[in-house]
Design an enzyme around this catalytic site. Structure first.
Site, short mmCIF file in Angstrom:
data_model
loop_
_atom_site.label_atom_id
_atom_site.label_comp_id
_atom_site.label_asym_id
_atom_site.label_seq_id
_atom_site.Cartn_x
_atom_site.Cartn_y
_atom_site.Cartn_z
N ILE A 1 0.70 -1.37 0.04
CA ILE A 1 -0.13 0.10 -0.21
C ILE A 1 0.73 1.35 0.01
O ILE A 1 0.38 2.22 -0.38
CB ILE A 1 -1.08 -0.12 1.13
N GLY B 1 11.79 -2.66 12.26
CA GLY B 1 10.99 -1.92 11.77
C GLY B 1 9.65 -2.65 11.29
O GLY B 1 8.74 -2.20 10.55
N GLN B 2 9.49 -3.96 11.71
CA GLN B 2 8.31 -4.72 11.48
C GLN B 2 7.04 -4.07 11.95
O GLN B 2 6.91 -3.86 12.98
CB GLN B 2 8.49 -6.16 11.95
N SER B 3 5.85 -3.78 10.91
CA SER B 3 4.89 -3.07 11.49
C SER B 3 3.68 -4.13 11.52
O SER B 3 2.70 -3.75 11.96
CB SER B 3 4.87 -1.97 10.83
N HIS C 1 6.44 -11.56 6.14
CA HIS C 1 6.20 -11.24 4.83
C HIS C 1 7.66 -10.79 4.19
O HIS C 1 8.36 -10.48 4.86
CB HIS C 1 5.22 -9.95 4.39
N LEU C 2 7.71 -11.16 3.15
CA LEU C 2 8.89 -10.82 2.13
C LEU C 2 8.48 -9.60 1.36
O LEU C 2 7.37 -9.55 0.72
CB LEU C 2 9.10 -12.10 1.25
P1 DGP Z 1 6.85 -4.18 7.61
O1 DGP Z 1 7.33 -2.80 7.93
O2 DGP Z 1 8.02 -5.20 7.00
O3 DGP Z 1 6.21 -4.84 8.45
O4 DGP Z 1 6.02 -3.86 6.30
C1 DGP Z 1 4.66 -3.86 6.19
C2 DGP Z 1 4.02 -3.54 4.92
O5 DGP Z 1 2.73 -3.56 4.83
C3 DGP Z 1 4.46 -1.95 4.82
O6 DGP Z 1 5.03 -1.70 3.69
C4 DGP Z 1 3.13 -1.66 4.40
C5 DGP Z 1 2.14 -2.74 4.04
N1 DGP Z 1 0.76 -2.49 4.47
C6 DGP Z 1 0.46 -2.41 5.69
N2 DGP Z 1 -1.08 -2.48 5.57
C7 DGP Z 1 -1.28 -2.80 4.40
C8 DGP Z 1 -2.66 -2.95 3.74
O7 DGP Z 1 -3.74 -2.75 4.50
N3 DGP Z 1 -2.59 -3.05 2.44
C9 DGP Z 1 -1.57 -3.30 1.71
N4 DGP Z 1 -1.55 -3.61 0.43
N5 DGP Z 1 -0.13 -3.29 2.24
C10 DGP Z 1 -0.12 -3.20 3.56
#
Ligand code: DGP
Length: 121
Positions: free
Chosen positions: A39, A100-102, A107-108
């Site tokens: 996103i 920074g995992q959110s 996930h990759l």
């Molecule tokens: P990380 O920081 O590694 O946990 O990456 C999480 C990623 O997930 C971040 O780049 C944004 C993405 N993301 C979070 N919420 C959503 C969502 O609702 N849809 C999509 N397509 N991506 C999302």
């Protein structure tokens, strides 16, 4: 497992995408994983590849997950080819807070379409 941890696992946003409770631009799906556009893209191509099995972080993988992790990498290589990343791409896997995992669902990140820099910061 603590009650909060179970709640977190049942409530993560990626699980909602797997279950089609919220929309995503899905580019690949099979019995074991799903891939969709991030996103908040950090490159012209930024796709997330996630297992359908809930594994909160990379630190939580077990021996039973070895084949699944290999599968995610195989899917990443196929998608890189399909998405035109012949010149190269980067795979990122953030594990826990300091990385920074959110989202608490392994996930990759498949990133490409621009020159990458090192160190990543
Ligand atoms: P990380 O920081 O590694 O946990 O990456 C999480 C990623 O997930 C971040 O780049 C944004 C993405 N993301 C979070 N919420 C959503 C969502 O609702 N849809 C999509 N397509 N991506 C999302």
């Amino acid at each position: 497992m603590a009650r909060e941890e179970i709640a977190m696992m049942q409530d993560n946003i990626f699980l909602k995408i797997i279950e089609r409770k919220i929309p995503a631009r899905i580019v690949y799906e099979d019995d074991h994983c799903l891939a969709f556009h991030d996103i908040n893209p950090q490159a012209p191509v930024h796709v997330l590849i996630i297992p359908k099995k809930v594994i909160p972080t990379h630190a939580d993988i077990t021996e039973a997950d070895k084949e699944l992790l290999g599968h995610l990498h195989w899917v990443a290589a196929q998608l890189a080819r399909q998405l035109g990343l012949e010149k190269g791409y980067r795979l990122v896997l953030n594990c826990r807070e300091q990385a920074g995992q959110s989202v608490p669902h392994l996930h990759l990140h498949l990133l490409g379409g621009r020159q990458m820099h090192w160190p990543p910061g």
